[in-house]
Design a protein around this motif. Structure first.
Motif, PDB file in Angstrom:
ATOM      1  N   CYS A 100      44.898 -88.195  76.003  1.00  0.00           N
ATOM      2  CA  CYS A 100      44.739 -89.017  77.193  1.00  0.00           C
ATOM      3  C   CYS A 100      46.118 -89.417  77.737  1.00  0.00           C
ATOM      4  O   CYS A 100      46.384 -89.312  78.945  1.00  0.00           O
ATOM      5  CB  CYS A 100      43.904 -90.265  76.872  1.00  0.00           C
ATOM      6  N   GLN A 103      48.090 -86.262  79.211  1.00  0.00           N
ATOM      7  CA  GLN A 103      47.570 -85.799  80.492  1.00  0.00           C
ATOM      8  C   GLN A 103      47.839 -86.813  81.589  1.00  0.00           C
ATOM      9  O   GLN A 103      48.126 -86.447  82.727  1.00  0.00           O
ATOM     10  CB  GLN A 103      46.070 -85.518  80.387  1.00  0.00           C
ATOM     11  N   ALA A 190      42.590 -87.099  81.637  1.00  0.00           N
ATOM     12  CA  ALA A 190      42.963 -88.269  80.836  1.00  0.00           C
ATOM     13  C   ALA A 190      41.803 -89.253  80.745  1.00  0.00           C
ATOM     14  O   ALA A 190      41.525 -89.813  79.672  1.00  0.00           O
ATOM     15  CB  ALA A 190      44.189 -88.947  81.454  1.00  0.00           C
TER      16      ALA A 190
END
Length: 413
Positions: A100, A103, A190
């Motif tokens: 997460c 990204q 994300a």
């Protein structure tokens, strides 16, 4: 350890078992994995466009892709050990949060308008390393949330959602890229990892702890579980040949299609029909109960030779496109059936390590295909590597029928 008792897949369950999606733990796991798969499905197109727009260099894109692949390959065996030693849920949750963050970092870079190549590459290195620890947790998460009699339905459900996201992902990616830009595709990915982590935090997963030993001892035990099962390691040879052949097709196929009139439409149709075939194979695996699951799945995988040969001989486009749909259906069928066979036969305490070797051999074959296919095509023409790949995948997958363990798996001994 004697492998014989665990290598015979159980017969149909003695009592009816509810569909795994009716149970809360698997439903949460399934929802989280679906969201993260959907987010991941938009990234290949977004990453290619983002790096190209930032650098104008195909070499830069190759560098970024290598930054994600190399740490994944190097760390997969370690990821398997960690997946068996510790709680798979915690590892998957942690790696979701790491990905997460990576990204989101790339998305912010792209939205800022002045992306830095080294920062994107560094994010891909971290994301690839996280993937090496996340991938081996897939099997323990399923077996830890599903009753043994519902494993194939659970794996088929996972296969269906993988296929569906591959089918719809490119369309979603195109919409995002054309309307708000590739940066938002990374922000979406994300967000899906964050949602997956939140859902995993509510899941309770059964696990079988293993005694603490040295890393080397754990790696050796995992490899021993692989090599003492003839049905497993010989199937991995076939699966690796398939991945190498797929890399050859994806490298040479676009050039062959685009060199013909209407080539863009042909290649898009080729990929779209393949995605539909993948989904159809997953749906079939949800209902089918082959008596010899490993043998049946490997024979279905051998069909991938057909589109390779048809491309090599410049067969009519509709025939080649249809053959690719059939070939991808073989892959869609294999994945849930194979995963179920492995989960039923391999001891729970070694499952992550065994599956990490599966991923390692499969992923390692693809870069070889990417590198060797264009070199061979430049020397002998594209027909030669396509035919060689067809012979390799059909020979290795059909050849597993000669292995006693493959033939016997799933039958009474």
């Amino acid at each position: 350890m004697s492998a014989a008792p665990s290598d015979t897949a159980p017969a149909s369950p003695p009592v009816p078992v509810p569909h795994p999606l009716r149970t809360r733990p698997f439903r949460l796991l399934f929802t989280g994995r679906t969201l993260s798969l959907l987010g991941d499905s938009v990234i290949p197109a977004a990453l290619a466009i983002a790096v190209w727009e930032a650098t104008g260099s195909a070499s830069a894109l190759a560098l970024v892709l290598a930054c994600a692949m190399v740490p994944k390959l190097l760390l997969l065996p370690l990821g398997g050990v960690v997946g068996d030693r510790f709680d798979a849920r915690t590892i998957a949750l942690t790696t979701d949060l790491v990905r997460c963050a990576t990204q989101l970092l790339v998305g912010i870079q792209l939205l800022g308008g002045e992306p830095t190549l080294w920062l994107i590459a560094a994010a891909e290195v971290v994301g690839g390393a996280a993937g090496a620890f996340a991938m081996p947790t897939g099997a323990p998460l399923v077996t830890g949330t599903v009753a043994p009699g519902a494993l194939q339905r659970a794996n088929a459900a996972m296969g269906i959602t993988r296929s569906a996201t591959r089918l719809g992902g490119p369309a979603l990616a195109g919409t995002l890229i054309l309307t708000v830009g590739p940066g938002w595709a990374f922000v979406l990915d994300a967000a899906t990892f964050a949602a997956s982590a939140a859902l995993l935090s509510a899941v309770r997963v059964r696990r079988v702890p293993i005694p603490r030993r040295s890393l080397r001892a754990d790696l050796k035990e995992g490899w021993r579980e692989v090599r003492t099962r003839d049905w497993y390691w010989t199937s991995l040879v076939g699966h690796s040949a398939w991945n190498g052949a797929a890399a050859v097709l994806m490298t040479l196929g676009p050039a062959l299609a685009l060199s013909q009139p209407g080539g863009r439409g042909t290649w898009v149709a080729f990929l779209q029909v393949g995605a539909i075939g993948l989904l159809a194979g997953s749906l079939l695996a949800h209902r089918a109960r082959p008596r010899r699951p490993v043998l049946t799945a490997n024979l279905g995988l051998a069909v991938y030779a057909l589109p390779l040969v048809l491309l090599a001989v410049s067969a009519p486009a509709p025939l080649t496109i249809a053959s690719y749909g059939v070939a991808q259906a073989g892959l869609g069928f294999l994945s849930p059936v194979w995963e179920t066979a492995v989960q039923q036969a391999v001891p729970a305490h070694a499952l992550a390590r065994v599956t990490s070797y599966d991923w390692l051999l499969s992923l390692a074959a693809m870069p070889l295909g990417y590198v060797l296919a264009p070199v061979a095509a430049s020397v002998w023409g594209p027909e030669v590597p396509l035919v060689v790949a067809a012979v390799a995948v059909s020979g290795c997958c059909l050849g597993t029928a000669l292995v006693p363990g493959v033939r016997r798996f799933g039958t009474e001994r």
